[in-house]
Design a protein around this motif. Structure first.
Motif, short mmCIF file in Angstrom:
data_model
loop_
_atom_site.label_atom_id
_atom_site.label_comp_id
_atom_site.label_asym_id
_atom_site.label_seq_id
_atom_site.Cartn_x
_atom_site.Cartn_y
_atom_site.Cartn_z
N ALA A 13 0.84 -1.21 0.00
CA ALA A 13 0.00 0.00 0.00
C ALA A 13 0.87 1.25 0.00
CB ALA A 13 -0.94 -0.01 1.21
N GLU A 14 1.89 1.29 0.83
CA GLU A 14 2.78 2.45 0.89
C GLU A 14 3.53 2.64 -0.43
OE1 GLU A 14 4.70 5.81 2.54
OE2 GLU A 14 2.89 4.74 3.09
N PHE A 15 4.01 1.56 -1.00
CA PHE A 15 4.73 1.61 -2.28
C PHE A 15 3.82 2.21 -3.36
CE2 PHE A 15 5.73 -0.42 -6.37
CZ PHE A 15 7.08 -0.09 -6.51
N ARG B 287 0.31 -8.55 -5.86
CA ARG B 287 0.98 -8.63 -4.56
C ARG B 287 1.41 -10.06 -4.23
NH1 ARG B 287 -1.92 -9.03 0.18
NH2 ARG B 287 -3.64 -8.02 -0.87
N THR B 288 0.60 -11.02 -4.60
CA THR B 288 0.91 -12.41 -4.27
C THR B 288 2.10 -12.95 -5.06
OG1 THR B 288 -0.73 -13.14 -5.90
CG2 THR B 288 -1.47 -12.95 -3.60
N ASP B 289 2.54 -12.23 -6.09
CA ASP B 289 3.66 -12.70 -6.92
C ASP B 289 4.99 -12.05 -6.54
OD1 ASP B 289 1.90 -14.30 -8.37
OD2 ASP B 289 1.48 -12.70 -9.82
N LEU B 290 5.02 -11.27 -5.47
CA LEU B 290 6.25 -10.58 -5.07
C LEU B 290 7.33 -11.56 -4.63
CD1 LEU B 290 4.80 -7.64 -2.94
CD2 LEU B 290 5.68 -7.54 -5.29
N THR B 291 8.57 -11.22 -4.97
CA THR B 291 9.72 -11.99 -4.51
C THR B 291 10.39 -11.23 -3.37
OG1 THR B 291 11.27 -10.87 -5.99
CG2 THR B 291 10.11 -12.82 -6.88
N ASP B 292 11.34 -11.88 -2.71
CA ASP B 292 12.10 -11.21 -1.66
C ASP B 292 12.82 -9.99 -2.22
OD1 ASP B 292 11.32 -13.07 0.22
OD2 ASP B 292 13.18 -14.23 0.12
N MET C 262 11.04 -2.45 -2.94
CA MET C 262 9.92 -1.63 -2.49
C MET C 262 10.30 -0.84 -1.24
SD MET C 262 6.86 -4.36 -3.25
CE MET C 262 5.56 -3.46 -2.43
N PHE C 263 10.96 -1.49 -0.27
CA PHE C 263 11.42 -0.77 0.93
C PHE C 263 12.39 0.34 0.54
CE2 PHE C 263 10.33 -4.48 3.78
CZ PHE C 263 9.59 -3.75 4.69
N GLU C 264 13.32 0.03 -0.37
CA GLU C 264 14.32 1.00 -0.82
C GLU C 264 13.65 2.21 -1.48
OE1 GLU C 264 17.37 0.92 -4.49
OE2 GLU C 264 17.63 -0.72 -3.06
#
Length: 114
Positions: free
Chosen positions: A12-14, A61-66, A72-74
């Motif tokens: 959501a933030e991304f 969203r369910t297809d996100l990798t590490d 996304m955090f970056e």
């Protein structure tokens, strides 16, 4: 990988921070890399992070990798730092404002969009 609640909040933030559509970002990355007489291949336009942001925008969203979660955090942190790091309003046409806007747009955030 982050737990489900953390990933949902990050997602959501991304998507709040990345306010350009995948089409807008793809076009920006292409224009940014184009030279006077050449244009890079679509898979080679923009920075690695910009291309990764574009790929995330095209995922569920369910297809996100590490690696997606890390990027996304970056992006959320970098955009927050760049937006919060301004010392008040700058003239829109100043070189500093233009450079910052272009850097933000490479991450999918256009500060001039409402």
């Amino acid at each position: 990988m982050a737990d489900a609640l953390e990933t949902e909040a990050l997602w959501a933030e991304f998507h709040h921070v990345v306010n350009m559509t995948s089409t807008e970002l793809a076009a920006w990355l292409s224009v940014r890399e184009a030279e006077e007489h050449t244009e890079p291949l679509p898979d080679e336009t923009g920075s690695a992070t910009g291309r990764h942001v574009l790929a995330i925008l095209q995922k569920r969203r369910t297809d996100l990798t590490d690696d997606d979660v890390r990027v996304m955090f970056e992006v959320v942190d970098t955009v927050g730092d760049l937006v919060d790091g301004t010392d008040g309003p700058e003239p829109e046409r100043s070189p500093q404002a233009t450079r910052r806007r272009h850097r933000l747009m490479t991450l999918g955030h256009d500060p001039l969009k409402p």
